[in-house]
Design a protein around this motif. Structure first.
Motif, PDB file in Angstrom:
ATOM      1  N   PHE A  18     -30.608 -24.102  -5.693  1.00 36.79           N
ATOM      2  CA  PHE A  18     -30.997 -22.714  -6.028  1.00 36.79           C
ATOM      3  C   PHE A  18     -29.853 -22.008  -6.919  1.00 36.79           C
ATOM      4  CE2 PHE A  18     -27.738 -22.802  -2.673  1.00 36.79           C
ATOM      5  CZ  PHE A  18     -27.100 -21.786  -2.737  1.00 36.79           C
ATOM      6  N   SER A  19     -29.516 -23.016  -8.149  1.00 32.38           N
ATOM      7  CA  SER A  19     -28.696 -22.461  -8.871  1.00 32.38           C
ATOM      8  C   SER A  19     -29.018 -21.279  -9.711  1.00 32.38           C
ATOM      9  CB  SER A  19     -28.493 -23.563 -10.021  1.00 32.38           C
ATOM     10  OG  SER A  19     -28.001 -24.938  -9.453  1.00 32.38           O
ATOM     11  N   GLU A  20     -30.204 -21.184 -10.085  1.00 30.95           N
ATOM     12  CA  GLU A  20     -30.716 -20.066 -10.905  1.00 30.95           C
ATOM     13  C   GLU A  20     -30.649 -18.846  -9.913  1.00 30.95           C
ATOM     14  OE1 GLU A  20     -34.378 -20.684 -12.454  1.00 30.95           O
ATOM     15  OE2 GLU A  20     -33.722 -22.147 -13.979  1.00 30.95           O
ATOM     16  N   SER A  21     -31.397 -18.995  -8.764  1.00 32.71           N
ATOM     17  CA  SER A  21     -31.313 -17.994  -7.649  1.00 32.71           C
ATOM     18  C   SER A  21     -29.813 -17.508  -7.309  1.00 32.71           C
ATOM     19  CB  SER A  21     -31.788 -18.362  -6.351  1.00 32.71           C
ATOM     20  OG  SER A  21     -33.314 -18.891  -6.601  1.00 32.71           O
ATOM     21  N   GLN A  22     -28.879 -18.327  -7.226  1.00 29.47           N
ATOM     22  CA  GLN A  22     -27.415 -18.143  -6.978  1.00 29.47           C
ATOM     23  C   GLN A  22     -26.931 -17.238  -8.173  1.00 29.47           C
ATOM     24  OE1 GLN A  22     -25.780 -18.598  -4.402  1.00 29.47           O
ATOM     25  NE2 GLN A  22     -23.883 -17.985  -5.009  1.00 29.47           N
ATOM     26  N   GLY A  23     -27.185 -17.926  -9.566  1.00 30.62           N
ATOM     27  CA  GLY A  23     -26.666 -16.827 -10.410  1.00 30.62           C
ATOM     28  C   GLY A  23     -27.506 -15.354 -10.294  1.00 30.62           C
ATOM     29  N   GLU A  24     -28.784 -15.411 -10.148  1.00 32.66           N
ATOM     30  CA  GLU A  24     -29.366 -14.275 -10.024  1.00 32.66           C
ATOM     31  C   GLU A  24     -28.814 -13.091  -8.878  1.00 32.66           C
ATOM     32  OE1 GLU A  24     -32.281 -11.197 -11.133  1.00 32.66           O
ATOM     33  OE2 GLU A  24     -31.518 -13.061 -12.113  1.00 32.66           O
ATOM     34  N   LEU A  25     -28.366 -13.975  -7.930  1.00 30.72           N
ATOM     35  CA  LEU A  25     -28.163 -13.415  -6.624  1.00 30.72           C
ATOM     36  C   LEU A  25     -26.621 -12.733  -6.939  1.00 30.72           C
ATOM     37  CD1 LEU A  25     -28.141 -12.688  -3.748  1.00 30.72           C
ATOM     38  CD2 LEU A  25     -27.229 -14.685  -3.224  1.00 30.72           C
ATOM     39  N   ALA A  26     -25.699 -13.603  -7.826  1.00 37.26           N
ATOM     40  CA  ALA A  26     -24.423 -13.192  -8.080  1.00 37.26           C
ATOM     41  C   ALA A  26     -24.583 -11.981  -9.067  1.00 37.26           C
ATOM     42  CB  ALA A  26     -23.774 -14.090  -8.849  1.00 37.26           C
ATOM     43  N   ARG A  27     -25.662 -11.981 -10.016  1.00 35.70           N
ATOM     44  CA  ARG A  27     -25.923 -10.889 -10.897  1.00 35.70           C
ATOM     45  C   ARG A  27     -26.074  -9.695 -10.071  1.00 35.70           C
ATOM     46  NH1 ARG A  27     -29.782  -8.363 -13.511  1.00 35.70           N
ATOM     47  NH2 ARG A  27     -31.457  -9.903 -12.621  1.00 35.70           N
ATOM     48  N   LEU A  28     -27.156  -9.926  -9.091  1.00 31.45           N
ATOM     49  CA  LEU A  28     -27.674  -8.771  -8.524  1.00 31.45           C
ATOM     50  C   LEU A  28     -26.315  -8.095  -7.472  1.00 31.45           C
ATOM     51  CD1 LEU A  28     -31.067 -10.231  -7.316  1.00 31.45           C
ATOM     52  CD2 LEU A  28     -30.603  -8.332  -8.969  1.00 31.45           C
ATOM     53  N   ARG A  29     -25.531  -8.939  -6.735  1.00 33.98           N
ATOM     54  CA  ARG A  29     -24.504  -8.560  -6.399  1.00 33.98           C
ATOM     55  C   ARG A  29     -23.529  -7.558  -7.126  1.00 33.98           C
ATOM     56  NH1 ARG A  29     -22.926 -14.091  -2.743  1.00 33.98           N
ATOM     57  NH2 ARG A  29     -24.781 -13.820  -1.279  1.00 33.98           N
ATOM     58  N   ALA A  30     -23.342  -8.134  -8.402  1.00 35.17           N
ATOM     59  CA  ALA A  30     -22.438  -7.650  -9.379  1.00 35.17           C
ATOM     60  C   ALA A  30     -23.164  -6.129  -9.748  1.00 35.17           C
ATOM     61  CB  ALA A  30     -22.275  -8.437 -10.517  1.00 35.17           C
ATOM     62  N   GLU A  31     -24.577  -6.171  -9.954  1.00 37.18           N
ATOM     63  CA  GLU A  31     -25.345  -5.002 -10.199  1.00 37.18           C
ATOM     64  C   GLU A  31     -25.257  -3.878  -9.011  1.00 37.18           C
ATOM     65  OE1 GLU A  31     -29.085  -5.875 -11.685  1.00 37.18           O
ATOM     66  OE2 GLU A  31     -28.461  -6.715 -13.530  1.00 37.18           O
ATOM     67  N   ALA A  32     -25.328  -4.578  -7.795  1.00 35.18           N
ATOM     68  CA  ALA A  32     -25.339  -3.647  -6.813  1.00 35.18           C
ATOM     69  C   ALA A  32     -23.885  -3.019  -6.441  1.00 35.18           C
ATOM     70  CB  ALA A  32     -25.568  -4.413  -5.409  1.00 35.18           C
ATOM     71  N   SER A  33     -22.810  -3.962  -6.776  1.00 37.84           N
ATOM     72  CA  SER A  33     -21.444  -3.454  -6.531  1.00 37.84           C
ATOM     73  C   SER A  33     -21.267  -2.098  -7.632  1.00 37.84           C
ATOM     74  CB  SER A  33     -20.417  -4.493  -6.936  1.00 37.84           C
ATOM     75  OG  SER A  33     -19.229  -3.938  -6.896  1.00 37.84           O
ATOM     76  N   ARG A  34     -21.886  -2.563  -9.099  1.00 34.63           N
ATOM     77  CA  ARG A  34     -21.542  -1.548 -10.035  1.00 34.63           C
ATOM     78  C   ARG A  34     -22.552  -0.408  -9.687  1.00 34.63           C
ATOM     79  NH1 ARG A  34     -22.429  -4.620 -13.872  1.00 34.63           N
ATOM     80  NH2 ARG A  34     -24.496  -4.350 -14.030  1.00 34.63           N
ATOM     81  N   ALA A  35     -23.756  -0.637  -9.205  1.00 36.32           N
ATOM     82  CA  ALA A  35     -24.448   0.518  -8.680  1.00 36.32           C
ATOM     83  C   ALA A  35     -23.929   1.379  -7.753  1.00 36.32           C
ATOM     84  CB  ALA A  35     -25.866   0.221  -8.221  1.00 36.32           C
ATOM     85  N   LYS A  36     -23.357   0.733  -6.923  1.00 37.04           N
ATOM     86  CA  LYS A  36     -22.614   1.380  -5.801  1.00 37.04           C
ATOM     87  C   LYS A  36     -21.477   2.249  -6.166  1.00 37.04           C
ATOM     88  CE  LYS A  36     -20.447   0.641  -1.096  1.00 37.04           C
ATOM     89  NZ  LYS A  36     -20.064  -0.496  -0.067  1.00 37.04           N
ATOM     90  N   GLY A  37     -20.649   1.390  -7.145  1.00 36.06           N
ATOM     91  CA  GLY A  37     -19.595   2.447  -7.711  1.00 36.06           C
ATOM     92  C   GLY A  37     -20.065   3.546  -8.509  1.00 36.06           C
ATOM     93  N   ASP A  38     -21.251   3.264  -9.467  1.00 36.50           N
ATOM     94  CA  ASP A  38     -21.794   4.461  -9.993  1.00 36.50           C
ATOM     95  C   ASP A  38     -22.330   5.572  -9.304  1.00 36.50           C
ATOM     96  OD1 ASP A  38     -21.171   2.820 -12.357  1.00 36.50           O
ATOM     97  OD2 ASP A  38     -23.180   2.166 -12.608  1.00 36.50           O
ATOM     98  N   PHE A  39     -23.228   5.117  -8.166  1.00 31.39           N
ATOM     99  CA  PHE A  39     -23.458   6.119  -7.111  1.00 31.39           C
ATOM    100  C   PHE A  39     -22.416   6.731  -6.677  1.00 31.39           C
ATOM    101  CE2 PHE A  39     -24.783   7.468  -2.895  1.00 31.39           C
ATOM    102  CZ  PHE A  39     -25.842   7.949  -3.101  1.00 31.39           C
ATOM    103  N   ALA A  40     -21.351   6.233  -6.317  1.00 33.51           N
ATOM    104  CA  ALA A  40     -20.226   7.097  -5.871  1.00 33.51           C
ATOM    105  C   ALA A  40     -19.652   7.849  -6.920  1.00 33.51           C
ATOM    106  CB  ALA A  40     -18.914   5.998  -5.287  1.00 33.51           C
TER     107      ALA A  40
END
Length: 779
Positions: A156-178
Motif C-alpha cells: 500500500f505504498s501509493e495508499s500510504q502516500g495518499e494517506l500521508a497527503r490526506l493527513r497533511a491536507e486534513a491537518s492543514r484543513a484543520k488549521g485553515d478551519f481554525a
C-alpha cells in the motif's frame, strides 16, 4: 451349430450393452479429462490472479518454513525468497526486513499459530520506499494442515502516500478551519450560519454586538434576527428561498444597530444540504456617499446650467451622459432629446441644424472627432458657423475612456475684441490728433503711451522717449529745458499724484524758450495716470489782453452808468418843463387861447406824453441791458392786475373796432414789479391793437402750470414773417458805422427784457396773414 433366434437376440443385446458401456466409458473419460483440464486452467488462472493481485499470500508452517510467490522477494528487496521465516532479514542490512521488524513479525506469527489470534502490522524494508501491510490468520486445514499461519502481504505504498497527503491536507484543513473560524469570529461584519431548517446555528461576535445580545449562545437559543421582515418575508424565509433555489440572494435592507438605522447589504449563500451561510455588510457610509454624490451631481448640473459655457459628458461607450442647457442651446438639440445619444449621431444632428462647420467630407471629419475619445490630451478647435457664430470647442478625454466636450460661444467676445482693437486704434489716432500733449504712466512710473505732440511740447526728440522711460528719467531730461530747473520736481509730483495717490493735480511750468505749459495729472480707472500738457502761451497773452480790456470795460461801464443817470435827468427835466408850460397855456394862465392855439397846445401835450413814454422805454431798455433796471417786487393777484392793464387800453380797442376776450380762472399769484410787468404786458397789447384790422379779435388768456404762470396775448391780425419777427425782436441796433439802426419799435425788445428781468421768458410765434401768438412764462 445352428443358432436359435433367441440366442441371436441375446447376443445382439449383449453386444449392444457392450457398445453402450464402451460409449459411456468413453464419454465419462472425456468428461473427466475436460474437468481435469478445466481444473488445471482454473489453477493456472488462480495462480495468475494471485500473482497479479495487490496482496501476496505467505504460508508459515510450524517449523518456520515459508511458501510464497517470488514477488514477495522483490517487495522485500531480496534476490530470492528464502525457505524459512528467519531468513527474511537477509544478510545485507539494506535488504529484507530489519531485525526489529523480523522479530515483531515472528512473534506475531507464533502467537497466531498457537492461539489462532489474527494480527495486523506494517513493514517498511530498510532502504526502500515501499510500505507493506501484513494481515495474519491461522491457515485453514485445507490450505495447510498442522497449524500453519496464513499471512497476506499488501503493498500500500501509493495508499500510504495518499494517506500521508490526506493527513497533511486534513491537518492543514484543520488549521485553515481554525483560522477561518477565528477570522469569522474576529470579522467586523455580522456573519451567521443556518441549518437546513433555516434556524440560526452559529453567529460571530459582530452579530452578537449588532443585535445587542449577551452571547452567541443566547442569540442562537432565542433566534434573534439581525434583519427585520421586509415585504412580509423574514430573514429565515429569504434564506429558505435561497436554499430552495440553490442561488445566492443579495439584498439591501435597513436595520437598527447601536440605536441607529443603518443600510446593510445582506447576502445568503446556500451550502447544499449543510444549510445557508450569511453575512451583512454595513453600506451606510457608502449609501451616504452615494446620496452625497447624487446631490453633488445634481448641484453640479444646476451649476452647469447657470454657466454660459456649454458642457457635455460622454461615457466610454461614446454616449451622452449629461449636457447642460447652454450646450443644448448651442447645438440646437431637440427638446425631446434625452441622454444616451451617441456622439456620432449628435454631430450628424448638429450638422443638420447648422451647428457644425461646413466641410467637404463630413464622414471623415466626424471620424476624426470621434478619435478624441482615444487621445491622451485635450484638443481645442475653433468652429465658424454659417450664421456668423464662432464656437470654441475643447475636448478633454477622461481617465475612464469618456470625453468632456466644452463649447463656448465666442461670437460676442470676438466682436468685442474687434471693437477693442478698433477702439485702441481709434485711441491712438485720437491721441496723435489731439491739440494737447498726452502721456500715460503706469503705476511703476514707466511711460506707456504718448502722442506725437508730447515730445514737441517739451522740446524732446523721439529717441528720448523710446524705451518707455520712467517719470524720474523723463523729469531729468526735461529739467535743462525749464526756465527754472527746480520746477522739474513738480512734474514728477504730478505724475506720482495721478498714479500712486490717485489724485488729480496740476500746475504750470515756464520753459527756457519763453513758452508756458499747463500740466495736469488725471488718475485713470485702470490704475494708470494721464499727464496732459497744454501750451498756453497764446492764451496767457490773450488773458493779459483780456484783463486790460476788462479793466477798460469796467471803466466804460462806470461811464455808462453815469451817462444813464445824467440822461435820465436831462431827458425828464425838459419834458416835464415843456409839459408843465403846455398845461398852463391850456388852462388859460397866459390868457384865453384861440381855437387854433388850443389845438397847438393839445398837440404839444400829446407829443410830450409820447416822447415821455419813448424816453422811459429807452432808459428802461438801456438799464435792463446794463443790468441796472430796478425792480420792486410784490405779491400780485394776476387776474385783477391783467384786467386793469386791459381796461387802460379799452378806449383804443373800441376806437380800432376790435373785440377782446379775457380768460382766466382760479387764483394765480406771482412775485413781480407791477409797474414793469404792466409795461411789458401793455407793449404786447399795444402791438396787438396796432397790428389787428377793424373787426379783428384779441385774446388774453391766464393759466396756472406746474412750473409757474402763463399769460397768452394773441391776435388774428396781419402777422409777421420770420425775418420781420427777427427784426422786431432786435429793435434798435448800432450799425457798422456806429450809428443807431432802427429796425422796429422798442416794444417787443423792452417786453422781452422786462419779462426776463422777472426770471421768465417771452415766446412769440407769428405767421404772415394769420396773426401773432405771444406767451409770457413767469415762475
Amino acid at each position: 451349430m445352428q443358432s436359435t433366434p433367441t440366442a441371436l437376440a441375446l447376443i445382439g443385446l449383449l453386444l449392444a450393452a457392450w457398445v453402450a458401456g464402451a460409449a459411456w466409458l468413453m464419454i465419462a473419460a472425456g468428461a473427466r479429462a475436460r474437468r481435469a483440464d478445466a481444473a488445471r486452467k482454473a489453477a493456472r488462472r488462480m495462480v495468475r490472479m494471485i500473482d497479479e493481485s495487490p496482496a501476496i499470500p505467505l504460508i508459515v508452517r510450524v517449523d518456520g518454513r515459508i511458501e510464497a510467490s517470488e514477488r514477495l522477494a522483490g517487495w522485500l528487496g531480496l534476490s530470492k525468497l528464502p525457505q524459512y521465516l528467519g531468513d527474511l532479514g537477509g544478510s545485507d542490512s539494506a535488504r529484507g526486513l530489519s531485525a526489529e521488524q523480523l522479530a515483531e513479525l515472528s512473534a506475531n506469527v507464533l502467537r497466531t499459530q498457537k492461539t489462532a489470534t489474527p494480527f495486523r502490522m506494517e513493514l517498511t524494508p530498510p532502504g526502500s520506499q515501499r510500505s507493506l501491510a501484513v494481515r495474519g490468520v491461522l491457515a485453514d486445514p485445507q490450505v495447510s494442515p498442522g497449524g500453519a499461519a496464513l499471512l497476506w502481504v499488501f503493498d500500500f505504498s501509493e495508499s500510504q502516500g495518499e494517506l500521508a497527503r490526506l493527513r497533511a491536507e486534513a491537518s492543514r484543513a484543520k488549521g485553515d478551519f481554525a483560522a477561518l473560524v477565528g477570522l469569522i469570529e474576529a470579522a467586523p461584519l455580522p456573519m451567521w450560519f443556518r441549518g437546513p431548517d433555516a434556524r440560526l446555528k452559529l453567529v460571530n461576535t459582530s452579530y452578537v454586538r449588532a443585535v445587542g445580545a449577551e452571547s452567541a449562545e443566547a442569540v442562537v437559543e432565542a433566534q434573534i434576527e439581525l434583519v427585520e421582515a421586509v415585504d412580509g418575508l423574514t430573514a429565515a424565509q429569504v434564506a429558505s428561498q435561497a436554499a430552495a433555489a440553490n442561488t445566492p440572494v443579495e439584498r439591501v435592507v435597513t436595520a437598527t444597530i447601536g440605536g441607529q438605522r443603518r443600510s446593510l447589504r445582506v447576502s445568503d449563500l446556500p451550502l447544499g444540504a449543510e444549510g445557508v451561510a450569511g453575512y451583512a455588510v454595513d453600506i451606510e457610509e457608502m449609501e451616504e456617499q452615494a446620496r452625497t454624490f447624487r446631490a453633488f451631481r445634481e448641484a453640479q448640473r444646476q451649476m452647469l446650467d447657470q454657466l454660459s459655457v456649454g458642457v457635455a459628458q460622454f461615457g466610454p461607450d461614446r454616449r451622452l451622459l449629461s449636457a447642460n442647457q447652454p450646450f443644448r442651446r448651442i447645438f440646437a438639440m431637440r427638446p425631446g432629446a434625452t441622454d444616451g445619444i451617441e456622439f456620432e449621431r449628435l454631430l450628424r444632428e448638429s450638422r443638420e441644424a447648422g451647428r457644425t462647420p461646413e466641410v467637404r467630407d463630413f464622414p471623415a471629419w466626424r471620424a476624426e472627432r470621434t478619435e478624441w475619445f482615444g487621445i491622451g490630451e485635450a484638443v481645442e478647435e475653433a468652429w465658424p458657423l454659417n450664421d456668423g457664430t464662432h464656437l470654441r470647442i475643447v475636448a478633454q478625454p477622461m481617465p475612464d475612456g469618456g470625453l468632456v466636450l466644452i463649447a463656448e460661444d465666442r461670437t460676442e467676445s470676438l466682436a468685442l475684441s474687434a471693437t477693442r482693437d478698433t477702439l485702441l486704434r481709434t485711441r491712438t489716432a485720437t491721441f496723435d490728433s489731439l491739440f494737447e500733449a498726452l502721456a500715460v504712466f503706469a503705476p511703476d512710473g514707466h511711460m506707456q503711451l504718448w502722442n506725437r505732440r508730447f515730445g514737441g511740447a517739451w522740446g524732446l526728440d523721439q529717441d528720448d522717449l523710446e524705451g518707455h522711460p520712467t517719470a524720474d528719467e523723463l523729469v531729468a531730461k526735461i529739467a535743462p529745458r525749464l526756465e527754472q530747473p527746480k520746477q522739474a520736481k513738480a512734474i514728477g509730483d504730478v505724475v506720482r499724484g495721478a498714479t500712486l495717490d490717485r489724485k488729480q493735480t496740476g500746475g504750470r511750468v515756464a520753459l527756457a524758450d519763453g513758452r508756458t505749459l499747463e500740466i495736469a495729472g488725471v488718475p485713470l480707472p485702470d490704475g494708470n495716470g494721464l499727464l496732459t500738457v497744454l501750451d498756453i502761451t497764446d492764451s496767457q497773452n490773450a488773458e493779459a489782453a483780456l484783463l486790460e480790456r476788462a479793466e477798460a470795460l469796467e471803466a466804460a461801464d462806470e461811464v455808462k452808468t453815469r451817462f444813464l443817470a445824467n440822461m435820465s435827468y436831462e431827458f425828464r427835466v425838459p419834458l416835464t418843463s415843456i409839459g408843465g408850460f403846455a398845461e398852463l397855456l391850456e388852462a388859460g394862465v397866459a390868457g384865453e387861447l384861440s381855437a387854433q392855439g388850443r389845438e397847438y397846445v393839445a398837440a404839444i401835450l400829446e407829443s410830450v406824453h409820447r416822447l415821455t413814454d419813448q424816453v422811459e422805454n429807452v432808459l428802461a431798455l438801456s438799464q435792463s441791458e446794463a443790468g441796472l433796471l430796478p425792480l420792486a417786487k410784490e405779491r400780485l393777484d394776476l387776474l385783477p392786475f391783467v384786467t386793469q392793464v386791459v381796461r387802460e387800453r379799452e378806449a383804443a380797442i373800441v376806437e380800432a373796432g376790435l373785440s377782446l376776450d379775457l380768460r382766466g380762472g382760479g387764483t394765480s399769484k406771482v412775485e413781480a414789479d407791477p409797474r414793469q410787468l404792466s409795461r411789458a404786458l401793455g407793449h404786447l397789447l399795444d402791438n396787438a391793437i396796432a397790428a389787428t384790422p377793424e373787426g379783428g379779435k384779441i385774446l388774453v388768456d391766464l393759466s396756472r402750470k406746474k412750473d409757474g404762470v402763463r399769460i397768452v396775448v394773441s391776435d388774428n391780425g396781419r402777422g409777421m414773417t420770420a425775418d420781420e419777427l427777427r427784426r422786431a425782436r432786435e429793435g434798435l441796433r448800432i450799425g457798422a458805422d456806429g450809428k443807431p439802426e432802427r429796425r422796429q419799435g422798442l416794444g417787443i425788445p423792452l417786453a422781452t427784457q422786462l419779462v426776463e428781468a422777472h426770471g421768465g421768458t417771452l415766446e412769440i410765434v407769428s405767421r404772415r396773414g394769420e396773426g401773432t401768438f405771444a406767451t409770457i412764462h413767469l415762475p
